[in-house]
Design a protein around this motif. Structure first.
Motif, PDB file in Angstrom:
ATOM      1  N   VAL A  48       0.835  -1.198   0.000  1.00 15.35           N
ATOM      2  CA  VAL A  48       0.000   0.000   0.000  1.00 15.35           C
ATOM      3  C   VAL A  48       0.876   1.256   0.000  1.00 15.35           C
ATOM      4  N   SER A  49       1.765   1.354   0.982  1.00 12.50           N
ATOM      5  CA  SER A  49       2.584   2.549   1.121  1.00 12.50           C
ATOM      6  C   SER A  49       3.792   2.237   1.994  1.00 12.50           C
ATOM      7  N   ALA A  50       4.870   2.985   1.787  1.00 11.67           N
ATOM      8  CA  ALA A  50       6.083   2.800   2.582  1.00 11.67           C
ATOM      9  C   ALA A  50       6.735   4.141   2.843  1.00 11.67           C
ATOM     10  N   ILE A  51       7.579   4.162   3.858  1.00 10.90           N
ATOM     11  CA  ILE A  51       8.322   5.372   4.182  1.00 10.90           C
ATOM     12  C   ILE A  51       9.685   4.967   4.718  1.00 10.90           C
ATOM     13  N   SER A  52      10.696   5.709   4.305  1.00 12.87           N
ATOM     14  CA  SER A  52      12.045   5.487   4.803  1.00 12.87           C
ATOM     15  C   SER A  52      12.698   6.842   5.012  1.00 12.87           C
ATOM     16  N   THR A  59      11.100   9.656   2.694  1.00 12.41           N
ATOM     17  CA  THR A  59      10.692   9.334   1.332  1.00 12.41           C
ATOM     18  C   THR A  59       9.483   8.419   1.393  1.00 12.41           C
ATOM     19  N   PRO A  60       8.291   8.936   1.035  1.00 13.83           N
ATOM     20  CA  PRO A  60       7.104   8.093   1.000  1.00 13.83           C
ATOM     21  C   PRO A  60       6.873   7.529  -0.402  1.00 13.83           C
ATOM     22  N   THR A  61       6.300   6.354  -0.459  1.00  9.46           N
ATOM     23  CA  THR A  61       5.897   5.774  -1.739  1.00  9.46           C
ATOM     24  C   THR A  61       4.508   5.170  -1.568  1.00  9.46           C
ATOM     25  N   TYR A  62       3.769   5.076  -2.670  1.00  9.14           N
ATOM     26  CA  TYR A  62       2.391   4.593  -2.656  1.00  9.14           C
ATOM     27  C   TYR A  62       2.125   3.712  -3.865  1.00  9.14           C
ATOM     28  N   THR A  63       1.248   2.759  -3.680  1.00  8.07           N
ATOM     29  CA  THR A  63       0.749   2.040  -4.824  1.00  8.07           C
ATOM     30  C   THR A  63      -0.216   2.960  -5.573  1.00  8.07           C
ATOM     31  N   PHE A  70      -4.400   8.375   0.179  1.00  5.86           N
ATOM     32  CA  PHE A  70      -3.718   7.934   1.404  1.00  5.86           C
ATOM     33  C   PHE A  70      -2.442   8.758   1.595  1.00  5.86           C
ATOM     34  N   THR A  71      -2.098   8.986   2.868  1.00  4.62           N
ATOM     35  CA  THR A  71      -0.862   9.672   3.205  1.00  4.62           C
ATOM     36  C   THR A  71      -0.167   8.936   4.331  1.00  4.62           C
ATOM     37  N   ILE A  72       1.107   8.610   4.122  1.00  8.78           N
ATOM     38  CA  ILE A  72       1.899   7.957   5.159  1.00  8.78           C
ATOM     39  C   ILE A  72       2.785   8.999   5.821  1.00  8.78           C
TER      40      ILE A  72
END
Length: 129
Positions: A48-52, A59-63, A70-72
């Motif tokens: 769904v989403s990731a953050i590093s 750095t957020p990423t999303y499908t 959506f916001t991580i």
């Protein structure tokens, strides 16, 4: 060892919002990557989403299906990562899991569940039409 505890799931009508929380412990927050995956009944766990974090910030990423909805985000003081979910759709219904990936890692690797080292117990999100 990293411990992950998710919360915030529930039942919501289509178009509504929920905020999922994942509280971490056992390792310095920000020293590992965090992500949200979801799994519907009878289906595989999907990204769904990731953050590093790095020296240049988060750095957020999303499908693609959740971009713009959506916001991580992460909170270093609370050792937590959040997933704000707006404009929810029935197809967002699933069990949502928080995963932690130890370094070294890259952004592309964060989209694959098999690359994660730790998982929480999950939280159910149900969106009614």
């Amino acid at each position: 060892q990293v411990q992950l505890v998710e919360s915030g799931g529930g039942l919501v009508q289509a178009g509504g919002s929920l905020r999922l929380s994942c509280t971490t412990s056992g390792r310095t927050f920000g020293s590992f990557g965090l992500a949200w995956f979801r799994q519907a009944p009878g289906k595989e766990r999907v990204f769904v989403s990731a953050i590093s974090w790095s020296g240049s910030g988060a750095t957020p990423t999303y499908t693609d299906s959740v971009k713009g909805r959506f916001t991580i985000s992460g909170d270093n003081a609370k050792n937590a990562v959040y997933l704000q979910m707006n404009s929810l759709k029935p197809e967002d219904t699933a069990f949502y899991y928080c995963g932690a990936m130890l370094p070294p890692f890259n952004i592309a690797a964060m989209e694959w569940a098999q690359n994660y080292d730790y998982w929480g117990q999950g939280t159910q999100v149900t969106v009614s039409s």
